[in-house]
Design an enzyme around this catalytic site. Sequence first.
Site, short mmCIF file in Angstrom:
data_model
loop_
_atom_site.label_atom_id
_atom_site.label_comp_id
_atom_site.label_asym_id
_atom_site.label_seq_id
_atom_site.Cartn_x
_atom_site.Cartn_y
_atom_site.Cartn_z
CB SER A 100 -0.88 -0.03 1.25
OG SER A 100 -1.58 1.19 1.38
CE LYS A 153 -4.96 0.43 0.76
NZ LYS A 153 -5.75 -0.26 1.80
CE LYS A 174 -3.93 4.18 2.32
NZ LYS A 174 -5.12 3.66 2.99
CG ASP A 213 -7.92 2.87 1.07
OD1 ASP A 213 -9.09 3.28 1.22
OD2 ASP A 213 -7.22 2.44 2.01
CD GLU A 273 -9.35 -0.44 1.17
OE1 GLU A 273 -8.37 -0.54 0.42
OE2 GLU A 273 -9.31 -0.72 2.39
CG ASP A 312 -10.72 -0.41 5.77
OD1 ASP A 312 -10.98 -0.96 6.85
OD2 ASP A 312 -9.66 0.22 5.58
CE LYS A 330 -7.24 -1.73 7.43
NZ LYS A 330 -7.52 -0.30 7.31
N GLY A 349 -4.26 -3.85 6.41
CA GLY A 349 -3.14 -3.69 7.32
C GLY A 349 -3.20 -2.34 8.00
O1 NPG Z 1 0.59 -2.20 4.82
O2 NPG Z 1 -0.10 -2.08 6.89
C1 NPG Z 1 -0.04 -1.65 5.72
C2 NPG Z 1 -0.74 -0.35 5.40
C3 NPG Z 1 -2.02 -0.58 4.66
O3 NPG Z 1 -3.00 1.33 3.66
C4 NPG Z 1 -2.87 0.66 4.67
N1 NPG Z 1 -3.43 0.96 5.82
O4 NPG Z 1 -6.37 2.86 5.46
O5 NPG Z 1 -6.00 0.77 5.30
C5 NPG Z 1 -5.62 1.90 5.58
C6 NPG Z 1 -4.21 2.14 6.06
C7 NPG Z 1 -4.08 2.52 7.52
C8 NPG Z 1 -2.82 2.67 8.07
C9 NPG Z 1 -5.15 2.70 8.34
C10 NPG Z 1 -2.64 3.01 9.41
C11 NPG Z 1 -4.99 3.04 9.67
C12 NPG Z 1 -3.73 3.20 10.20
#
Ligand code: NPG
Length: 356
Positions: free
Chosen positions: A123, A149, A151, A176, A201, A226, A250, A278
């Site tokens: 990501s 992915k 953002k 996302d 997403e 999500d 998650k 994640g």
């Molecule tokens: O690889 O752990 C990873 C990051 C994946 O994009 C990711 N996480 O919005 O899903 C999300 C975001 C996130 C990160 C959300 C930190 C909350 C805290």
Amino acid sequence: MPLVSPFETSFGRIITRDSILLEIFAEGLIGIGECVADRDPGYAYETSGTAWHILKDFLIPALLGHDVHDAIDLLQIVLGIKGHAMAKAGLEMAFWDLLGKKTGHSLRDLLGGTRNRVPVGVSIGLQESHEKLVATVEDYLALGYQRVKIKIKPGRDVDDTLAVRSAFPDLPLQVDANSAFTLESAEALIPLDDLNLLLIEQPLAEDDLWDHSRLQRKFRTPLCLDESIISPRHARQALEMDACRIVNIKVGRVGGISQGVAIHDLCQAQDTPVWCGGMLETGVGRAANLALASLPNFKLPGDISATDRYYERDITEQCFTLNSDSTISVPDSPGLGVSLDAKAIAKFSLRNLRLK
Ligand code: NPG
């Protein structure tokens, strides 16, 4: 814990990651778990501060001295405490680890996982320019990640995605928005439908299942939820109203591993694929994600990258590395299958509390 590089999303920029590490002591064993609440309430209302409070003043006192046989028991004990899924999930994770150590089974086996390695992706946060974004994607592809992915947020949506898609026409790619759009502003996303994305997403607000279902009607590309899926009930309702066609699971957001499994099963019964999200976890939470993602209906690669994508130094003795087929191996020792690096814990600890 300092991240190797800042991670920017529509809700803010994360430079260092806080988390609460839990240890449950019982029958001469120690179970460890990670609470993924972040320092700021940008992704969700919970923070490391609220989780600390709820754990210390409610969840742990409710549990201390109880006989707990399985995760269902544990969730039953904390049922009267509303919300605070991430706090509950951290505690429940430590319990699963304990259960695995007591019975000699890995978490994967306890959950009924069917794979030894799970497909993963990376990501990538918002970057300062398209050139930087494309170069960052290229770097991760060179490391062996086969799914990306990115953002997005209002004003940084179609053009960013188009830049990546033009540079990598065949790349499995998804975007996302972390709930940054409204039903109206999401009209701007319609051109994404022609970019052959795996999914879009969480475009809209977390409490907005209905508008997601109105939006899904306008897209051929599956929407994936999500933030909106906080329980098996929300997952069922989202699928019933066609608010999404793919579900991100998650552990922290849904209140624990057992809730994650319940959502997995529910989606599987309706032929809806799921994948594992994640939250920049340490090795502890990452081990739990890998075990969960070994269940058969995790059909898309997870946001579970190698340790070195996040931290120069993690708090577990084990590091996770990427296999050449863009998978990560699922730990197979009892429980989560990871142990703590005491020196790293000492280095990063901000505060410490023991409840008896
Ligand atoms: O690889 O752990 C990873 C990051 C994946 O994009 C990711 N996480 O919005 O899903 C999300 C975001 C996130 C990160 C959300 C930190 C909350 C805290």
